[in-house]
Design an enzyme around this catalytic site. Structure first.
Site, PDB file in Angstrom:
ATOM      1  CD  GLU A 150      -0.812   1.232  -0.548  1.00  0.00           C
ATOM      2  OE1 GLU A 150       0.228   0.822   0.396  1.00  0.00           O
ATOM      3  OE2 GLU A 150      -1.617   0.462  -0.507  1.00  0.00           O
ATOM      4  CB  CYS A 157      11.720  17.588   9.549  1.00  0.00           C
ATOM      5  SG  CYS A 157      10.749  18.220   8.035  1.00  0.00           S
ATOM      6  CD  GLU A 307      -1.098  -1.896  -4.665  1.00  0.00           C
ATOM      7  OE1 GLU A 307      -0.831  -2.761  -3.601  1.00  0.00           O
ATOM      8  OE2 GLU A 307      -0.174  -1.131  -4.829  1.00  0.00           O
TER       9      GLU A 307
END
Ligand code: GLA
Ligand code: ZN
Length: 675
Positions: A150, A157, A307
């Site tokens: 996922e 950053c 899932e």
């Protein structure tokens, strides 16, 4: 077929035996047999076990696990374990830690949060994928490779900022081009040096909630972020492919997930897989749409349901149980829309941490005498019965709904005209109208071949990318019916308004000019007043959200606003263009109106329902080698009567013959083979 080794729908899911002792694992294997479980997704979050420090790798536990599953008849979907970096890595190399929109760098903890630009993360994730591929390249248990887990989110950053500048240089070549594309003379944002460009965050262009003062840079950052995360996936994907060229490599997607442009991602996936977690209050049409989107990513190729929960989730506010029969019903709904596997998160509930109350095939009690296990085993038995019958079957649709991530990002980053505009809701409204009538629909991208469709619907086509207007014109000119809605044709791919009148590049084909756009307060409505009847449409309908104030430039005016100072202006238009028609719905109508409008457009094209059914009974079709399979799914709790007509069907789940009027149990499913 995903694998000749297992010529049926794979049945199983995420399995984390490293959280338990060996005796428990042996119990699991015994119960897997009882439930017909034949695939386990393993090693999803085991990076810390596999690499206890920078120089040591330890795969012995994994060797034993894969062997033991295989000996017990369970195949493996092998994850690369890179979805959560180890603690030592975060301590030693803080560059793996993401920085959020407020400039705060994370500490170790959680998961799915490694910086996608981190040299450390990229080096070690690629390396472990390589090592796993080397080690297991000849293992007969492995059917699918599951990279990370996922993917998602964003990072801001300094490494990501540097990557963004390179991405921009590749895209724009010169700062001059970039300044034009972003319209930087607005608010004096002109850039004279690439180093002056910083990611759009709450410290720069954003003010919470992703609202941006500069849509150009924000839109490009969304694109960059999706590409940048994809880059990390591709390193692992390529590392596996270099060693096992014929491997099946995927990563589990999340349906209509905003941050990642899955149309781009799918090009680098051998098969699409996704995790379906509807709430109990999610409309079943929305779940169906998400499945169709996943099927659309690779142009109709079947996908893996990687899932779903067998019973409940833990991460919603109120984690209701799936009612008896619902797991089975939603499993077959996935299959009906293109899934060739049925897999769960997870096989056994954790004893600790945040997923201990997430549903699993094996509950905390540890034995098979539970409601959930019985329901799982029942589906397991049916899947053995179905064998390879429906594998690889495809969905044929004459209606395509255009879906585009760039359009989604751009319209929802827009400051004005309304905060209430939600792209998914708008797409779903049109999808749901077709769904309610059992009209098969594909979700397609701006790159899809339109020639196989009779009708193309593009709800809120705000952004018109280069070449798209021409492509749509060709489609309509050749006889297609095209429909779009309010706030369309407004900007180009850089979110710069197409000057000279809305809907910009779509204006000629639609035969209209939109002069102004009114945003309605949530409690305000306007009316769509039909001039004549159109199919079932007649009289007044309610509308709201946005109202385009438009003038016909040749289009037929079929309905007018009923209220406000623009009463009498067109709200529904149809323009004959070449051999086809281009429709414009200038506001956000009530569902009844969309139902009637799409019915009339479908009727004109001879597109009819697969079956006419009572409300809540869904019908979807897959076809293979000239054989049609109709999936009839009763989403109601009560039994319903369905009229099958004079055709003879065989219900593959009960092995009985059906014809005429048949009863379908509450939450029941029939898979009908036309005889
Ligand atoms: C996601 C993840 C799984 C698990 C489930 C719980 O789909 O991929 O690891 O956390 O959610 O619903
Ligand atoms: Zn970063």
């Amino acid at each position: 077929m995903i694998s000749n080794k297992l010529p049926k729908m794979f049945y199983g899911g995420d399995y984390n035996p490293e959280q338990y002792d060996h005796a428990t694992h042996l119990e699991d294997l015994r119960m897997f047999k009882l439930a017909g479980i034949d695939i386990a997704t393993i090693n999803v979050f085991s990076w810390a076990l596999n690499q206890p420090n920078e120089d040591t790798y330890n795969f012995t536990w994994l060797d034993q696990l894969i062997d033991s599953l295989y000996e017990s008849g369970v195949y493996v979907c092998l994850a690369t374990s890179t979805a959560a970096h180890p603690a030592w890595m975060a301590t030693k190399y803080p560059d793996v830690l993401r920085v959020d929109t407020n400039g705060q760098r994370r500490k170790f903890g959680g998961r799915h949060n490694s910086c996608p630009s981190s040299p450390t993360y990229l080096k070690y994730s690629e390396r472990i994928a390589h090592k796993l591929a080397e080690r297991y390249k000849d293992h007969p248990a492995i059917l699918v490779w599951h990279v990370s887990n996922e993917y998602g989110g964003e990072c801001y950053c300094d490494n990501c900022a540097a990557g963004f500048r390179i991405w921009l240089q590749e895209k724009y070549s010169t700062l001059d081009n970039l300044n034009k594309a972003w319209n930087t003379n607005f608010w004096g944002h002109t850039f004279y040096d690439w180093e002056e460009i910083v990611p759009p965050t709450n410290l720069s262009e954003h003010w919470g909630n992703n609202s941006s003062t500069f849509q150009g840079i924000s839109l490009d950052y969304s694109r960059f972020n999706s590409d940048n995360i994809l880059h990390g996936y591709r390193l692992e994907h390529d590392a596996i492919k270099a060693i096992i060229p014929d491997s099946i490599v995927t990563t589990n997607l999340m349906g209509a997930y905003k941050p990642l442009d899955y149309f781009k991602w799918a090009k680098h996936m051998d098969i699409v897989s996704w995790d379906s977690y509807p709430g109990l209050d999610t409309p079943v049409s929305f779940t169906a749409m998400a499945h169709d989107l996943m099927r659309g990513l690779k142009d109709g190729q079947p996908f893996m349901l990687m899932e779903q929960t067998p019973s409940q989730q833990n991460w919603q506010a109120y984690n209701s149980l799936k009612r008896p029969g619902v797991m089975r019903l939603w499993s077959y709904q996935a299959v009906a829309h293109g899934a060739d596997t049925i897999m769960f998160f997870q096989m056994r509930r954790s004893a600790g941490a945040c997923e201990k109350y997430h549903g699993a095939v094996i509950e905390h009690v540890g034995h098979e005498h539970t409601r959930v296990f019985r329901e799982v085993a029942e589906v397991g038995r049916e899947l053995q019965l179905l064998g390879d019958k429906t594998l690889d079957a495809v969905t044929e649709s004459k209606v395509g709904i255009l879906f585009d991530w760039d359009n989604w990002w751009a319209m929802e980053k827009s400051s004005g005209p309304t905060v209430a505009l939600n792209y998914l809701d708008q797409v779903h409204k049109y999808y749901a109208a077709l769904f309610r009538r059992n009209i098969s629909t594909d979700i397609i991208s701006v790159d899809s071949d339109l020639s196989k469709y009779d009708i193309v619907i593009a709800p809120v086509l705000y952004m018109v990318k280069p070449g798209l207007a021409k492509k749509l014109e060709d489609f309509v000119q050749a006889g297609g019916s095209f429909l779009t809605t309010f706030f369309s044709g407004v900007v180009n791919e850089n979110d710069l308004v197409t000057l000279g009148g809305y809907p910009g590049e779509l204006r000629k084909m639609l035969g209209i000019w939109v002069e102004e756009i009114d945003a309605l307060f949530p409690d305000k409505r306007n009316k769509i007043v039909m001039k004549d009847s159109l199919g079932d449409l007649q009289g007044d309908y309610s509308c709201g959200l946005l109202c385009d104030l438009l003038h016909s430039e040749g289009a037929d005016i079929l309905a007018e606003y009923g209220e406000d100072f623009y009463q009498g202006m067109p709200v529904l238009t149809r323009n004959k263009f070449g051999k086809g028609e281009a429709w414009y719905v200038a506001s956000d109508p009530e569902d009844n109106f969309i139902d009637g409008l799409l019915k009339s457009i479908c009727d004109a094209k001879g597109i009819t329902p697969l079956l006419v059914t009572p409300a809540g009974v869904e019908v979807s079709r897959r076809s293979k080698d000239g054989q049609d399979f109709l999936f009839v799914m009763n989403h109601n709790a009560e039994e319903q009567a369905v009229e099958l007509g004079s055709l003879q069907f065989r219900d593959l789940l009960t092995e009985t013959d059906l014809t005429g009027t048949v009863q379908i149990a509450g939450r029941g499913v029939q898979i009908l083979e036309v005889k």
